[in-house]
Write a protein that holds these residues in place. Structure first.
Motif, PDB file in Angstrom:
ATOM      1  N   GLU A  86       0.840  -1.186   0.000  1.00 43.59           N
ATOM      2  CA  GLU A  86       0.000   0.000   0.000  1.00 43.59           C
ATOM      3  C   GLU A  86       0.880   1.242   0.000  1.00 43.59           C
ATOM      4  O   GLU A  86       1.910   1.293   0.654  1.00 43.59           O
ATOM      5  CB  GLU A  86      -0.894   0.004   1.239  1.00 43.59           C
ATOM      6  CG  GLU A  86      -1.936  -1.107   1.234  1.00 43.59           C
ATOM      7  CD  GLU A  86      -2.860  -0.996   2.424  1.00 43.59           C
ATOM      8  OE1 GLU A  86      -2.760   0.014   3.143  1.00 43.59           O
ATOM      9  OE2 GLU A  86      -3.660  -1.902   2.627  1.00 43.59           O
ATOM     10  N   THR A  87       0.465   2.235  -0.717  1.00 44.29           N
ATOM     11  CA  THR A  87       1.243   3.460  -0.792  1.00 44.29           C
ATOM     12  C   THR A  87       0.758   4.451   0.245  1.00 44.29           C
ATOM     13  O   THR A  87      -0.407   4.463   0.629  1.00 44.29           O
ATOM     14  CB  THR A  87       1.113   4.079  -2.192  1.00 44.29           C
ATOM     15  OG1 THR A  87      -0.262   4.362  -2.445  1.00 44.29           O
ATOM     16  CG2 THR A  87       1.635   3.129  -3.257  1.00 44.29           C
ATOM     17  N   ALA A  88       1.692   5.306   0.686  1.00 50.87           N
ATOM     18  CA  ALA A  88       1.348   6.333   1.664  1.00 50.87           C
ATOM     19  C   ALA A  88       0.542   7.424   0.978  1.00 50.87           C
ATOM     20  O   ALA A  88       0.549   7.551  -0.243  1.00 50.87           O
ATOM     21  CB  ALA A  88       2.631   6.904   2.254  1.00 50.87           C
ATOM     22  N   PRO A  89      -0.149   8.254   1.764  1.00 49.59           N
ATOM     23  CA  PRO A  89      -0.897   9.366   1.165  1.00 49.59           C
ATOM     24  C   PRO A  89       0.029  10.251   0.358  1.00 49.59           C
ATOM     25  O   PRO A  89       1.163  10.510   0.741  1.00 49.59           O
ATOM     26  CB  PRO A  89      -1.449  10.104   2.396  1.00 49.59           C
ATOM     27  CG  PRO A  89      -1.433   9.101   3.498  1.00 49.59           C
ATOM     28  CD  PRO A  89      -0.282   8.197   3.217  1.00 49.59           C
ATOM     29  N   ALA A  90      -0.427  10.697  -0.789  1.00 51.04           N
ATOM     30  CA  ALA A  90       0.407  11.506  -1.671  1.00 51.04           C
ATOM     31  C   ALA A  90       0.591  12.901  -1.095  1.00 51.04           C
ATOM     32  O   ALA A  90      -0.350  13.499  -0.578  1.00 51.04           O
ATOM     33  CB  ALA A  90      -0.235  11.600  -3.044  1.00 51.04           C
ATOM     34  N   PRO A  91       1.812  13.426  -1.149  1.00 52.57           N
ATOM     35  CA  PRO A  91       2.031  14.786  -0.699  1.00 52.57           C
ATOM     36  C   PRO A  91       1.358  15.776  -1.626  1.00 52.57           C
ATOM     37  O   PRO A  91       1.176  15.519  -2.804  1.00 52.57           O
ATOM     38  CB  PRO A  91       3.562  14.924  -0.735  1.00 52.57           C
ATOM     39  CG  PRO A  91       4.010  13.916  -1.732  1.00 52.57           C
ATOM     40  CD  PRO A  91       3.041  12.786  -1.632  1.00 52.57           C
ATOM     41  N   SER A  92       1.019  16.931  -1.047  1.00 54.03           N
ATOM     42  CA  SER A  92       0.369  17.933  -1.865  1.00 54.03           C
ATOM     43  C   SER A  92       1.341  18.485  -2.883  1.00 54.03           C
ATOM     44  O   SER A  92       2.528  18.554  -2.663  1.00 54.03           O
ATOM     45  CB  SER A  92      -0.174  19.033  -0.950  1.00 54.03           C
ATOM     46  OG  SER A  92       0.602  20.133  -0.926  1.00 54.03           O
ATOM     47  N   GLY A  93       0.820  18.860  -4.021  1.00 59.07           N
ATOM     48  CA  GLY A  93       1.670  19.383  -5.081  1.00 59.07           C
ATOM     49  C   GLY A  93       2.269  18.309  -5.938  1.00 59.07           C
ATOM     50  O   GLY A  93       3.049  18.584  -6.835  1.00 59.07           O
ATOM     51  N   THR A  94       1.943  17.020  -5.692  1.00 59.78           N
ATOM     52  CA  THR A  94       2.466  15.936  -6.509  1.00 59.78           C
ATOM     53  C   THR A  94       1.328  15.351  -7.334  1.00 59.78           C
ATOM     54  O   THR A  94       0.171  15.729  -7.197  1.00 59.78           O
ATOM     55  CB  THR A  94       3.083  14.821  -5.634  1.00 59.78           C
ATOM     56  OG1 THR A  94       2.025  14.152  -4.971  1.00 59.78           O
ATOM     57  CG2 THR A  94       4.041  15.396  -4.625  1.00 59.78           C
ATOM     58  N   ALA A 110      13.199   8.655  -0.160  1.00 61.78           N
ATOM     59  CA  ALA A 110      12.823   9.923  -0.797  1.00 61.78           C
ATOM     60  C   ALA A 110      11.310  10.096  -0.815  1.00 61.78           C
ATOM     61  O   ALA A 110      10.795  11.204  -0.599  1.00 61.78           O
ATOM     62  CB  ALA A 110      13.389   9.973  -2.217  1.00 61.78           C
ATOM     63  N   TRP A 111      10.579   8.996  -1.079  1.00 64.98           N
ATOM     64  CA  TRP A 111       9.119   9.073  -1.085  1.00 64.98           C
ATOM     65  C   TRP A 111       8.583   9.415   0.306  1.00 64.98           C
ATOM     66  O   TRP A 111       7.716  10.284   0.470  1.00 64.98           O
ATOM     67  CB  TRP A 111       8.532   7.761  -1.580  1.00 64.98           C
ATOM     68  CG  TRP A 111       7.045   7.654  -1.366  1.00 64.98           C
ATOM     69  CD1 TRP A 111       6.398   6.928  -0.414  1.00 64.98           C
ATOM     70  CD2 TRP A 111       6.023   8.322  -2.109  1.00 64.98           C
ATOM     71  NE1 TRP A 111       5.046   7.083  -0.518  1.00 64.98           N
ATOM     72  CE2 TRP A 111       4.777   7.944  -1.556  1.00 64.98           C
ATOM     73  CE3 TRP A 111       6.036   9.197  -3.197  1.00 64.98           C
ATOM     74  CZ2 TRP A 111       3.574   8.407  -2.042  1.00 64.98           C
ATOM     75  CZ3 TRP A 111       4.823   9.664  -3.683  1.00 64.98           C
ATOM     76  CH2 TRP A 111       3.613   9.269  -3.111  1.00 64.98           C
ATOM     77  N   GLN A 112       9.112   8.741   1.330  1.00 61.89           N
ATOM     78  CA  GLN A 112       8.654   9.001   2.689  1.00 61.89           C
ATOM     79  C   GLN A 112       8.961  10.432   3.116  1.00 61.89           C
ATOM     80  O   GLN A 112       8.166  11.074   3.809  1.00 61.89           O
ATOM     81  CB  GLN A 112       9.304   8.002   3.659  1.00 61.89           C
ATOM     82  CG  GLN A 112       8.897   6.558   3.453  1.00 61.89           C
ATOM     83  CD  GLN A 112       7.415   6.320   3.683  1.00 61.89           C
ATOM     84  OE1 GLN A 112       6.750   7.079   4.394  1.00 61.89           O
ATOM     85  NE2 GLN A 112       6.883   5.264   3.072  1.00 61.89           N
ATOM     86  N   GLU A 113      10.108  10.945   2.706  1.00 64.83           N
ATOM     87  CA  GLU A 113      10.460  12.325   3.024  1.00 64.83           C
ATOM     88  C   GLU A 113       9.508  13.289   2.332  1.00 64.83           C
ATOM     89  O   GLU A 113       9.111  14.322   2.908  1.00 64.83           O
ATOM     90  CB  GLU A 113      11.902  12.606   2.594  1.00 64.83           C
ATOM     91  CG  GLU A 113      12.383  14.026   2.856  1.00 64.83           C
ATOM     92  CD  GLU A 113      12.350  14.397   4.323  1.00 64.83           C
ATOM     93  OE1 GLU A 113      12.166  15.599   4.622  1.00 64.83           O
ATOM     94  OE2 GLU A 113      12.517  13.492   5.173  1.00 64.83           O
ATOM     95  N   SER A 114       9.120  12.961   1.106  1.00 59.16           N
ATOM     96  CA  SER A 114       8.182  13.834   0.391  1.00 59.16           C
ATOM     97  C   SER A 114       6.812  13.828   1.062  1.00 59.16           C
ATOM     98  O   SER A 114       6.117  14.849   1.097  1.00 59.16           O
ATOM     99  CB  SER A 114       8.062  13.394  -1.072  1.00 59.16           C
ATOM    100  OG  SER A 114       7.295  12.211  -1.199  1.00 59.16           O
ATOM    101  N   VAL A 115       6.400  12.665   1.603  1.00 59.78           N
ATOM    102  CA  VAL A 115       5.135  12.582   2.328  1.00 59.78           C
ATOM    103  C   VAL A 115       5.198  13.429   3.594  1.00 59.78           C
ATOM    104  O   VAL A 115       4.271  14.179   3.928  1.00 59.78           O
ATOM    105  CB  VAL A 115       4.811  11.113   2.672  1.00 59.78           C
ATOM    106  CG1 VAL A 115       3.601  11.028   3.604  1.00 59.78           C
ATOM    107  CG2 VAL A 115       4.565  10.313   1.405  1.00 59.78           C
TER     108      VAL A 115
END
Length: 654
Positions: A57-65, A392-397
């Motif tokens: 499962e993927t984490a919630p997408a950060p805003s602006g992505t 990198a994905w987790q940091e963006s979240v």
């Protein structure tokens, strides 16, 4: 079932079409096809809806992505590319692997046959997908639970032994195995999924506009993604596009390789050996199911060829005079099973990639095969790249900013650069050591070669043994276990099945104990020619209550265990052979012309009368001094392979 292919009419709408059907099916996996003719995906591909893929499962997408994880393109469906694709998919990434021919053994794999997966790589596979790792280990042949090491090519005597079991056991890592390269690729491809692999697709170029990267195939099609990973081998097209044309480095050695239906008598105690020689060396390894794999290296210019059906003949000439372990294995190999290639590598560079593109495995650090770490490093690469991408994905979240793909690729390269460079250098050092080995003064000195008859140990041999004895355990500990602290999600435990023999520690210290543990039957093979010499092999019985008598006529007091050699220099009662503690001893009974030994070091000497002397495999025994009654000691495995290693029913008599 018809083949599946990926197509799109726009970046916002992606469909999976069937070659012979008009009905589209939803699809998430894979880069966007921008242009070019349609081509099929992997053979036997199934139409799979996006939600059927087994991904995390993927984490919630950060805003602006865009609300999704980065789309990953992988050039090359070999071991490294598939391992990374598997690791990325397990973390929820949209991955497409482009492979020229997924059904074939890729690149140089056809020459190398089975591949050694050492403890460090198996642990990385466990961290990626435990079920896949379990299947690989179940299918593999364990070699790390036995003695491995270097031996003298002429005598067959141990030079140094390697302990690959202890570094794994102490760190809770799996024990080294050998597995079929094609089977490993099949397991990985099945785990990645047909829907993520595009077959008959060869990436030859790419463009990187800073935000997106476009892979360009040989047939002109273009696929867009957020990053491109070049895992396309030593002759990588992605590397060429990144850094321009660079030549691979020739090692100055050509390599013959083959697989034989052959079971050596020490199959339970020895996993692999490296036989050392001057400007040539030979490697043999158990690969399971009653088969042995071998490599023969010889220093010569690149581009050499052999006449038709001439490889085996040339090898027997090159290795003439080497120990029985080498000659017997060559003799057991069919001519058509022998392949030849020149050995190249690529020194790893400071820069592994640019922008949204990076390299992995042989495309950036192709290694010589002397440490068996080439594929292992590619597996470690695949694990680390997926980890850095996920960070990198987790940091963006967390920061609610776009994913910094470029920084994640540079972090991966930084994490891998030093370890890979050291192991690459060690592989080169191992090749140099194996081929500059000289057992005695005079070897390789041309006019001074007569010095070899003096049997003076070469200083390099003595110094090298000292260095290896103390340096090898540290090196193996770091190579096999040095990356384990970075692995996430795997238990620090060994399998109960990964258990070595209780005598393993003793075998490392005691060559005699190792020989006594060897299975098989002992024979005396006639070496003489003539009407009066024995013409059939003589089997020696491991029975301490029996004595084999040798003389010019049968021993009336021991007619059941008597060898008659009616020859001029064989005395009526010449010698006896006895067994004690699984070892054989020869006693000369005061014969007129003596009993002579030619040992595996090339020394010839006369046995003292009435004193038992132990003999070993490959020794030559002469009754009398006229060479008319000469025998060579050989040990042959006459037991089914499965009784020793759990393989197939193969009987072997060399």
């Amino acid at each position: 079932m018809p083949m599946a292919l990926l197509s799109a009419t726009s970046a916002a709408k992606t469909h999976l079409f069937c070659c012979h059907e008009e009905h589209p099916a939803p699809h998430q996996s894979g880069g966007l096809l921008l242009s070019g003719p349609q081509r099929p995906r992997a053979r036997g591909a199934r139409l799979v809806a996006a939600n059927a893929a087994a991904v995390a499962e993927t984490a919630p997408a950060p805003s602006g992505t865009s609300g999704r994880k980065p789309r990953v393109l992988v050039a090359g469906g070999g071991i490294g590319g598939l391992v990374f694709a598997l690791a990325a998919r397990r973390k929820g990434y949209d991955v497409t692997v482009f492979e020229r021919d997924i059904s074939a053994v890729r690149g140089e794999g056809q020459y190398r046959g089975p591949i050694q997966i050492q403890s460090n790589a198996l642990a990385a596979l466990e961290a990626i997908d435990m079920s896949v790792a379990e299947e690989v280990m179940r299918e593999g042949c364990v070699t790390g639970d036995r003695i491995n090491g270097l031996v003298d090519g002429i005598s067959g005597s141990w030079y140094i032994k390697f302990d690959t079991f202890t570094p794994a056991a102490e760190r809770g890592l799996p024990v080294t195995r050998v597995v079929s390269r094609m089977l490993l690729q099949e397991i990985l491809a099945r785990a990645v999924g047909d829907d993520a692999i595009m077959n008959d697709c060869h990436v030859v170029d790419f463009t990187d506009d800073g935000d997106k990267v476009t892979a360009i195939l040989e047939d002109g099609r273009k696929f867009e993604g957020d990053l491109l990973v070049g895992a396309d081998g030593i002759w990588s097209k992605v590397r060429k596009s990144l850094f321009g044309q660079t030549e691979a480095s020739y090692s100055e050695y050509t390599c013959y390789t083959g697989i034989a239906d052959f079971v050596p008598p020490d199959i339970d105690t020895v996993g692999y050996r490296v036989f050392l020689g001057h400007k040539q060396y030979f490697v043999s390894s158990d690969v399971g199911a009653g088969k042995m794999q071998w490599y023969a290296f010889h220093k010569e210019p690149a581009g050499g060829t052999d006449p038709e059906n001439g490889k085996k003949k040339r090898l027997l000439e090159l290795f003439s005079g080497w120990c029985d372990n080498v000659i017997d294995l060559l003799n057991a190999t069919d001519e058509e099973a022998i392949l030849r290639r020149d050995i190249y590598d690529r020194p790893p560079t400071i820069n592994w990639g640019k922008g949204c593109v990076t390299l992995l495995g042989d495309s950036i650090h192709a290694m010589q095969p002397n440490l068996g770490q080439g594929g292992c490093m590619a597996i470690e690469d695949g694990y680390q790249l997926a980890v850095e991408l996920e960070k990198a994905w987790q940091e963006s979240v967390k920061s609610r900013t776009p994913v910094d793909v470029v920084s994640s690729l540079r972090s991966y390269e930084k994490e891998r650069r030093l370890r890979v460079a050291i192991i690459h250098g060690l592989a080169r050092m191992a090749a140099i050591m194996a081929t500059t080995y000289r057992p005695y003064l005079g070897v390789g000195l041309g006019p001074l070669s007569f010095l070899t008859t003096l049997r003076i140990p070469h200083p390099g041999r003595v110094g090298g043994r000292f260095f290896i004895k103390f340096g090898m355990p540290l090196m193996l500990s770091w190579v096999l276990g040095g990356n384990s602290s970075k692995l996430e999600g795997r238990p620090l435990s060994c399998r109960l099945s990964d258990k070595a023999n209780d005598q393993l520690g003793r075998w490392f210290q005691d060559d005699d104990a190792l020989e006594q543990a060897m299975g098989g039957e002992w024979f005396l093979f006639p070496m003489s020619s003539g009407d009066n010499s024995a013409s059939q092999p003589i089997r020696l019985i491991r029975d301490e209550q029996r004595t084999l008598s040798i003389g010019s006529r049968p021993d009336p007091s021991n007619s059941d265990s008597s060898l008659s050699l009616p020859l001029p220099q064989v005395s009526e009662i010449h010698a006896t052979i006895t067994c004690k503690n699984k070892a054989f001893y020869l006693t000369d009974l005061g014969s007129e012309h003596g009993t002579w030994f030619n040992d595996n070091e090339g020394r010839r000497y006369r046995l003292p009368p009435n004193f038992p002397v132990r003999f070993h495999p490959s020794d030559a025994i002469e009754f009398g001094s006229d060479k008319k009654a000469m025998f060579r000691v050989k040990v042959l495995n006459t037991l089914p392979y499965e009784s020793a290693r759990g393989g197939g029913e193969v009987l072997q008599a060399a």
